[in-house]
Scaffold this motif. Structure first.
Motif, PDB file in Angstrom:
ATOM      1  N   ILE A  32     -20.796  42.360 157.038  1.00 52.84           N
ATOM      2  CA  ILE A  32     -21.562  41.369 156.265  1.00 52.84           C
ATOM      3  C   ILE A  32     -20.704  40.130 156.004  1.00 52.84           C
ATOM      4  O   ILE A  32     -21.154  38.978 156.147  1.00 52.84           O
ATOM      5  N   ALA A  33     -19.437  40.349 155.613  1.00 50.40           N
ATOM      6  CA  ALA A  33     -18.554  39.220 155.341  1.00 50.40           C
ATOM      7  C   ALA A  33     -18.344  38.383 156.598  1.00 50.40           C
ATOM      8  O   ALA A  33     -18.332  37.139 156.549  1.00 50.40           O
ATOM      9  N   ALA A  34     -18.189  39.047 157.747  1.00 48.87           N
ATOM     10  CA  ALA A  34     -17.978  38.317 158.991  1.00 48.87           C
ATOM     11  C   ALA A  34     -19.206  37.505 159.374  1.00 48.87           C
ATOM     12  O   ALA A  34     -19.097  36.333 159.765  1.00 48.87           O
ATOM     13  N   VAL A  35     -20.403  38.098 159.264  1.00 53.36           N
ATOM     14  CA  VAL A  35     -21.623  37.401 159.664  1.00 53.36           C
ATOM     15  C   VAL A  35     -21.866  36.188 158.786  1.00 53.36           C
ATOM     16  O   VAL A  35     -22.150  35.082 159.270  1.00 53.36           O
ATOM     17  N   VAL A  36     -21.763  36.367 157.452  1.00 53.94           N
ATOM     18  CA  VAL A  36     -22.012  35.244 156.541  1.00 53.94           C
ATOM     19  C   VAL A  36     -20.965  34.152 156.746  1.00 53.94           C
ATOM     20  O   VAL A  36     -21.286  32.953 156.814  1.00 53.94           O
ATOM     21  N   GLY A  37     -19.682  34.548 156.817  1.00 56.70           N
ATOM     22  CA  GLY A  37     -18.623  33.554 156.985  1.00 56.70           C
ATOM     23  C   GLY A  37     -18.770  32.760 158.279  1.00 56.70           C
ATOM     24  O   GLY A  37     -18.609  31.531 158.294  1.00 56.70           O
ATOM     25  N   VAL A  38     -19.073  33.459 159.367  1.00 55.20           N
ATOM     26  CA  VAL A  38     -19.233  32.771 160.653  1.00 55.20           C
ATOM     27  C   VAL A  38     -20.440  31.847 160.627  1.00 55.20           C
ATOM     28  O   VAL A  38     -20.409  30.725 161.159  1.00 55.20           O
ATOM     29  N   ALA A  39     -21.548  32.299 160.035  1.00 55.98           N
ATOM     30  CA  ALA A  39     -22.757  31.474 159.976  1.00 55.98           C
ATOM     31  C   ALA A  39     -22.505  30.179 159.221  1.00 55.98           C
ATOM     32  O   ALA A  39     -22.891  29.085 159.669  1.00 55.98           O
ATOM     33  N   LEU A  68     -10.709  37.793 155.478  1.00 58.44           N
ATOM     34  CA  LEU A  68     -11.519  38.670 154.640  1.00 58.44           C
ATOM     35  C   LEU A  68     -12.067  39.844 155.449  1.00 58.44           C
ATOM     36  O   LEU A  68     -12.057  40.994 154.986  1.00 58.44           O
ATOM     37  N   THR A  69     -12.517  39.547 156.646  1.00 56.55           N
ATOM     38  CA  THR A  69     -13.071  40.604 157.494  1.00 56.55           C
ATOM     39  C   THR A  69     -11.996  41.618 157.869  1.00 56.55           C
ATOM     40  O   THR A  69     -12.262  42.828 157.911  1.00 56.55           O
ATOM     41  N   PHE A  70     -10.791  41.145 158.147  1.00 54.67           N
ATOM     42  CA  PHE A  70      -9.711  42.044 158.547  1.00 54.67           C
ATOM     43  C   PHE A  70      -9.383  43.050 157.452  1.00 54.67           C
ATOM     44  O   PHE A  70      -9.186  44.238 157.712  1.00 54.67           O
ATOM     45  N   VAL A  71      -9.341  42.561 156.240  1.00 53.99           N
ATOM     46  CA  VAL A  71      -9.026  43.462 155.128  1.00 53.99           C
ATOM     47  C   VAL A  71     -10.081  44.556 155.022  1.00 53.99           C
ATOM     48  O   VAL A  71      -9.770  45.750 154.865  1.00 53.99           O
ATOM     49  N   LEU A  72     -11.356  44.139 155.109  1.00 54.77           N
ATOM     50  CA  LEU A  72     -12.433  45.125 155.018  1.00 54.77           C
ATOM     51  C   LEU A  72     -12.490  46.019 156.254  1.00 54.77           C
ATOM     52  O   LEU A  72     -12.862  47.193 156.165  1.00 54.77           O
ATOM     53  N   TYR A  73     -12.105  45.462 157.387  1.00 55.74           N
ATOM     54  CA  TYR A  73     -12.164  46.226 158.637  1.00 55.74           C
ATOM     55  C   TYR A  73     -11.122  47.335 158.672  1.00 55.74           C
ATOM     56  O   TYR A  73     -11.386  48.444 159.141  1.00 55.74           O
ATOM     57  N   ILE A  74      -9.916  47.052 158.163  1.00 61.81           N
ATOM     58  CA  ILE A  74      -8.844  48.040 158.186  1.00 61.81           C
ATOM     59  C   ILE A  74      -9.251  49.294 157.429  1.00 61.81           C
ATOM     60  O   ILE A  74      -8.914  50.422 157.817  1.00 61.81           O
ATOM     61  N   LEU A  75     -10.010  49.086 156.369  1.00 63.91           N
ATOM     62  CA  LEU A  75     -10.408  50.221 155.552  1.00 63.91           C
ATOM     63  C   LEU A  75     -11.315  51.190 156.310  1.00 63.91           C
ATOM     64  O   LEU A  75     -11.298  52.394 156.053  1.00 63.91           O
TER      65      LEU A  75
END
Length: 738
Positions: free
Chosen positions: A12-19, A263-270
């Motif tokens: 979700i963070a990646a999609v919103v940020g990229v958009a 932001l996405t990386f932090v959430l992705y690692i989890l």
């Protein structure tokens, strides 16, 4: 699906940020692109204006000079050099100053050291010519392609009509568009821009080093002047495009993507760790599948390397390996055999019915051979319609011969392929291992040699390899090589045998015969090399050489006063298949400047009959031109009254086989009498070959055969010796000539 469940927040963070980032980026990039388009349009307009001004200035000067010449009381001849020098000095793009008279012929060209060959010739190769012819009331400049005045196809010419009572005509400038475009653009183009100029036929000029943005960012402007049109294309370099756009949008994009990525990386690692085990398992499965596929492909490649894809039989490589293994353990008691099988007339099936039918026929032939092959044998397909049948052990050679006869009988029977009933035959070469010194390479070579002999004997038969055959073939190949060198080194020469009027012994002409003088001075008999020349195609350059030399020699004899002499040239069947052969013969006669009526072309009966329809045009062409046609060796081939009646034959040559036993042999006497009567009734001239005795002369004279040739009169001799004979005895044969 498991990845999405474990990393929902990251997604979700990646999609919103990229958009959000892309929205801001595309808005800013749109405004930057608009500024870039405006700059390109302005640059294109500026260059269009500069080029137009340059062209207009040339038009203005041409009209100004024309009006000045009209008003001038000074003759054009006295001032045009100085005026032309001034024009080319101040207008360097003007290559030439031209003066055309009222008929559009080029009367003056400046500078004078260029294209002087055009002086006095008409202006041509340009649509401007028609425009000049219709310009009686036109006082303005006319412009168009330079035609034959230009150095390049892109050069243009400007012409203005000059109305002078003493010398009306056209003053013209030949302008190099390449030079003008280069001067204008290099002077006026802004840094970072590139340009190309084209017309309907292609690009005339291009000032560019980077075409990466040409398709996307080109701005076009049409340049029209005096009925001429050019297309101007302007685009930026990649570096200048970056300057035009600026870096704001890129900075916003990079910053937004960086923040989104962090932001996405932090959430992705989890959520990433939970997928490691599954990914490892999937990788192992793919690895095992790839190993299995590679093994399958390697096996398939190994199979194809030694098998024929069409029939499934082994190929030459595999058979050669197998033969090598057999021959290592072969001995005199268990002698291996090899049959080389080649299908006769298979090409006709392919040409008539196509390769699909031909391929199926090959498969059925392979199956039929396999049915007859012994158990201890290997069948291989080694070429288009060639098969090798190898037999490991043969106690008696007769067993192999019997097998070959059965194969010939089986292959001679019909084949049904689709809706076609096909008949073919085969030729077989047989060889045994002991004849090849138990060597696989020699083994296959010997079988091929035997096959060649089988085909020489008429096909649909077999031939057993004999070492003498191989020696003969090797000798023949060596002779062919030497013959090629002889042709290239001009070691061939022409000998001449007189044709004699039997009653008076007067020489009426000569037959030209080629002789091969070897490097050691020995003469190689023609019956040894002429058949090889026919087979290899060397007969064509040889015959052309004989024809050229004979015509020139006949010309020399005519110049010596022997104008009644004629020359007879032997024509090969291969020459008759050349498309322009008749024209080539006529051309050589014209080059030598000999009368066509003194040239006779000789064809054997076999050559005459083969493809008689295609030879008809040749025969009528040479007869219409005045040359004679003779049938050589008449009576030994396919003698037919029909072609004597329907085709323009002027002479028959009685073969020496009928003459040599005259007058004692009654059969030869009867045949000769018949040929003479036939020729006399059809009003065809006769020449008897091979005359060696006075009794033969008396026999032929009594039966009204007036002309002959043979060793009684003269063997074939060099041209120099013939010339001495003619001059010494005034064209008569006093005695036999050695």
């Amino acid at each position: 699906m498991m990845f999405i469940q474990g990393s929902r927040q990251a997604v979700i963070a990646a999609v919103v940020g990229v958009a959000v980032t892309l929205t801001a980026f595309f808005y800013l990039r749109y405004t930057e692109n608009e500024k870039a388009h405006e700059a390109l349009e302005a640059e294109a307009y500026s260059l269009q204006r500069d080029i137009r001004q340059s062209l207009v200035s040339h038009l203005f000067v041409a009209e100004l000079l024309a009006r000045e010449w009209e008003r001038s009381e000074i003759s054009l001849n006295s001032r045009r050099d100085s005026d032309a020098d001034i024009v080319t000095l101040y207008y360097p793009n003007v290559q030439n100053v031209v003066w055309l008279d009222a008929t559009q012929k080029i009367q003056f060209l400046y500078p004078k050291n260029q294209k002087n060959e055009l002086i006095g010739t008409p202006f041509s190769d340009s649509p401007l010519r028609a425009q000049l012819g219709q310009s009686q009331n036109n006082r303005h400049a006319m412009m168009g392609p330079a035609g034959n005045l230009g150095r390049l196809s892109s050069d243009i010419a400007i012409f203005v009509r000059v109305q002078r009572s003493d010398t009306p005509g056209f003053i013209g400038f030949v302008i190099s568009l390449q030079s003008m475009f280069n001067n204008v653009i290099r002077t006026n183009i802004s840094e970072g821009f590139q340009v190309s100029i084209s017309n309907g036929t292609g690009i005339l000029y291009e000032f560019a080093g980077d075409s990466s943005l040409k398709a996307e960012w080109t701005h076009n402007r049409r340049l029209q002047l005096v009925g001429n049109s050019w297309e101007l294309a302007v685009w930026p370099t990649a570096e200048h495009m970056s300057d035009l756009r600026g870096s704001v949008s890129t900075a916003v994009l990079m910053a937004g993507l960086f923040i989104t990525a962090a932001l996405t990386f932090v959430l992705y690692i989890l959520g990433q760790s939970r997928f490691k085990a599954q990914q490892l398992a999937d990788a192992n499965i793919e690895l095992y599948s790839e190993i299995d596929e590679r093994e399958r492909v390697e096996k398939q490649m190994a199979y194809l390397a030694e098998h024929d894809a069409l029939t499934g039989l082994i190929n030459r490589n595999a058979l050669k390996r197998i033969l090598g293994e057999w021959l290592e353990k072969s001995d005199a008691k268990n002698n291996s055999a090899l049959l080389f099988i080649d299908l006769d007339r298979f090409k006709e099936v392919n040409d008539a019915l196509g390769h699909t039918v031909g391929d199926e026929l090959l498969r059925r032939v392979a199956r039929r051979i396999n049915k007859l092959a012994p158990n201890s044998s290997q069948l291989a397909r080694v070429g288009g319609d060639e098969f090798l049948l190898a037999i490991e052990c043969t106690e008696k050679r007769q067993q192999v011969v019997t097998l070959a006869e059965r194969l010939l009988q089986a292959l001679d029977a019909h084949f049904f392929v689709d809706v076609y009933e096909l008949f073919i035959s085969a030729s077989i070469g047989i060889t045994f291992a002991e004849d090849a010194d138990f060597n696989a390479e020699y083994f296959i070579r010997n079988a091929d040699t035997a096959l060649y002999q089988a085909k020489e004997q008429g096909r649909n038969t077999y031939k057993i390899y004999d070492k003498a055959i191989h020696k003969d073939l090797t000798k023949k190949l060596e002779l062919v090589k030497r013959l090629r060198h002889a042709v290239n080194k001009q070691q061939l020469t022409v000998y001449y045998q007189p044709k004699v009027e039997l009653s008076s012994r007067r020489i009426t002409g000569f037959e030209a015969l080629v002789r091969w003088v070897d490097e050691d001075g020995s003469i190689i008999p023609p019956d040894q090399f002429i058949p090889l020349a026919e087979d290899t195609g060397l007969i064509i350059p040889i015959s052309e050489y004989v024809m050229r030399e004979s015509f020139l020699q006949l010309k020399q004899w005519h110049e010596l006063g022997f104008t009644e002499l004629s020359i007879a040239i032997n024509i090969s069947g291969k020459q008759l298949h050349l498309p322009d052969f008749a024209d080539d013969v006529i051309e050589k006669v014209n080059e030598a400047k000999v009368p066509p009526s003194k040239v006779e072309l000789e064809l054997t009966e076999q050559v005459f009959i083969e493809n008689i329809q295609s030879h008809t045009r040749f025969m009528h062409s040479v007869r219409e031109y005045g040359m004679s046609l003779a049938i050589d060796d008449f009576g030994v081939g396919y003698s037919s009254l029909s072609y004597l009646k329907n085709f323009p034959v002027t002479s028959l040559k009685i073969d020496r086989s009928f003459v040599k036993d005259l007058p004692d042999n009654e059969d030869d006497a009867t045949i000769t009498q018949t040929i003479i009567s036939l020729a006399r009734n059809l009003n065809i001239q006769l020449v008897a070959e091979g005359i060696e005795t006075e009794e033969q002369v008396e026999f032929l004279l009594y039966r009204e055969c007036a002309t002959g040739q043979g060793f009684l009169f003269s063997k074939p001799v060099p041209a120099q010796q013939v010339t001495q004979l003619l001059q010494q005895y005034n064209g008569l044969i006093p005695i036999q000539i050695a």
